[in-house]
Design an enzyme around this catalytic site. Structure first.
Site, PDB file in Angstrom:
ATOM      1  N   GLY A 246      57.036  33.750 -20.547  1.00  0.00           N
ATOM      2  CA  GLY A 246      56.245  32.791 -19.791  1.00  0.00           C
ATOM      3  C   GLY A 246      56.265  33.115 -18.312  1.00  0.00           C
ATOM      4  O   GLY A 246      56.920  34.065 -17.870  1.00  0.00           O
TER       5      GLY A 246
ATOM      6  N   GLY B 206      58.566  34.154 -24.571  1.00  0.00           N
ATOM      7  CA  GLY B 206      57.305  33.681 -25.112  1.00  0.00           C
ATOM      8  C   GLY B 206      56.531  34.741 -25.862  1.00  0.00           C
ATOM      9  O   GLY B 206      55.717  34.425 -26.742  1.00  0.00           O
TER      10      GLY B 206
ATOM     11  N   GLU C  82      67.218  34.493 -22.340  1.00  0.00           N
ATOM     12  CA  GLU C  82      67.248  33.251 -21.559  1.00  0.00           C
ATOM     13  C   GLU C  82      68.589  32.935 -20.897  1.00  0.00           C
ATOM     14  O   GLU C  82      68.630  32.347 -19.812  1.00  0.00           O
ATOM     15  CB  GLU C  82      66.814  32.076 -22.443  1.00  0.00           C
TER      16      GLU C  82
ATOM     17  N   ASP D  72      64.085  29.650 -26.716  1.00  0.00           N
ATOM     18  CA  ASP D  72      63.130  28.650 -27.186  1.00  0.00           C
ATOM     19  C   ASP D  72      62.043  29.346 -27.991  1.00  0.00           C
ATOM     20  O   ASP D  72      62.302  30.367 -28.611  1.00  0.00           O
ATOM     21  CB  ASP D  72      62.565  27.852 -26.001  1.00  0.00           C
TER      22      ASP D  72
END
Length: 370
Positions: free
Chosen positions: A74, A122, A145, A153
């Protein structure tokens, strides 16, 4: 070739077209390693929903523009600015991004992902939930992350929690990138195809189903690293806490295990403990949607954590690579602090059932449906 005009089609950051029987999605921000923005996510969802009911489209192909990777994740700078300002744009982005991840996983038509080059965060979310996942000798796949004070995520804890043994826990805590062979071993991909053959493969997919095309192009990748390391990975990561995992790694006597311990200790202590809990909790949840709802909680809580702003500052903004984590020691992160990341967000703020407006359940990742 026919173009698909989604809302905001003047924005060329993601391109859509149909060639033969294939609907193709091209992430088109090569200078930003095709990092996802909120408008890109919305346009991909719109195109997928339209193609799901289009009898002329039999399969989907997603790829990245340029030769550096499918997608690096992202827009990290936007998340940093949002977290620093105390606003909620990132929460809105994640809500739609996670709904897209669920849609991909249950898509009713074969979803072919070319996971060439860098595929992180992402990027994993828009590829590794697909039913046909292709890696190359250039693939570097990671959920990194913990290095920015965040928690895996986009369904990453779902994927990593289901990897053989404790390989997924190892990847979640270290954020290490894996190549083709290890991606196949961990269940993050299904097939290896040499990068030079991808254009020819894409052309063939325009007219033929993937299960007929792939045998002509699939090959065996060079050996990876994780298979040989799995004995000590499974031993060490079976420990109850991150502190004990590090202790076991240091006691192994294997230089690779010691290096792994040092890698873990450089990450956010809070993110490490939340990540370990998230992966273990994800294993007990029945569906990807349930895991995404849990990840939405951890992501929203992380947005208010000092480590997220500090981690992005150190790794992306200032690039000094010296984050000052708070707290700075694993022993200072309490069980209560970890539990707070999984606390309900409050009425109207939870992630609604992902893909609720999507078509009926499709093949899912690695299902073999082509």
């Amino acid at each position: 070739m026919k173009s698909h005009h989604a809302t905001g089609a003047a924005d060329d950051t993601v391109l859509f077209h149909t060639t033969g029987r294939t609907g193709t999605i091209t992430l088109n921000r090569p200078r930003a390693l095709n990092a996802l923005t909120h408008p890109m996510v919305l346009r991909i969802e719109e195109a997928l929903l339209a193609w799901a009911s289009d009898p002329a489209v039999e399969r989907i192909l997603i790829r990245g523009a340029g030769d550096r990777g499918l997608c690096a994740g992202g827009d990290i700078r936007a998340i940093h600015d949002d977290a620093k300002a105390g606003t909620s744009a990132s929460a809105a982005f994640w809500r739609d991004e996670y709904r897209l991840n669920a849609l991909i996983a249950r898509y009713p038509k074969p979803y072919v992902a070319l996971m060439d080059g860098i595929v992180m965060g992402g990027g994993v979310g828009v590829s590794a939930h697909g039913s046909v996942r292709i890696v190359t000798e250039r693939s570097r796949i990671a959920m990194p992350e913990t290095g920015i004070g965040f928690v895996p995520d986009v369904g990453g804890t779902h994927l990593l929690g289901r990897a053989p043994g404790l390989l997924g826990t190892h990847l979640a805590l270290t954020g290490s990138a894996v190549g083709a062979a290890d991606a196949l071993l961990c269940g993050l991909a299904d097939h290896f195809v040499p990068a030079a053959l991808l254009p020819e493969l894409a052309d063939a997919l325009a007219e033929e189903p993937a299960h007929e095309v792939l045998p002509r192009y699939a090959a065996t990748p060079a050996p990876g690293e994780l298979a040989a390391r799995r004995p000590w990975i499974d031993r060490c990561y079976a420990a109850d806490t991150v502190e004990e995992i590090v202790e076991r790694l240091l006691a192994e006597g294997d230089p690779a295990a010691k290096e792994t311990a040092e890698t873990i200790l450089a990450k956010s202590p809070t993110a490490l403990k939340v990540t370990l809990a998230a992966v273990r909790r994800a294993r007990t949840l029945a569906t990807l949607e349930e895991v995404l709802a849990q990840e939405y909680r951890t992501s929203c809580h992380a947005l208010r954590s000092p480590d997220l702003v500090e981690g992005i500052r150190a790794q992306v903004i200032d690039k000094d690579r010296t984050p000052r984590w708070s707290p700075s020691d694993l022993r200072e992160v309490s069980d209560e602090a970890v539990a707070a990341f999984f606390a309900p967000l409050g009425p109207g703020r939870e992630l609604r059932p992902a893909g609720a407006s999507a078509p009926d359940s499709g093949p899912g990742p690695g299902s073999g449906q082509r």
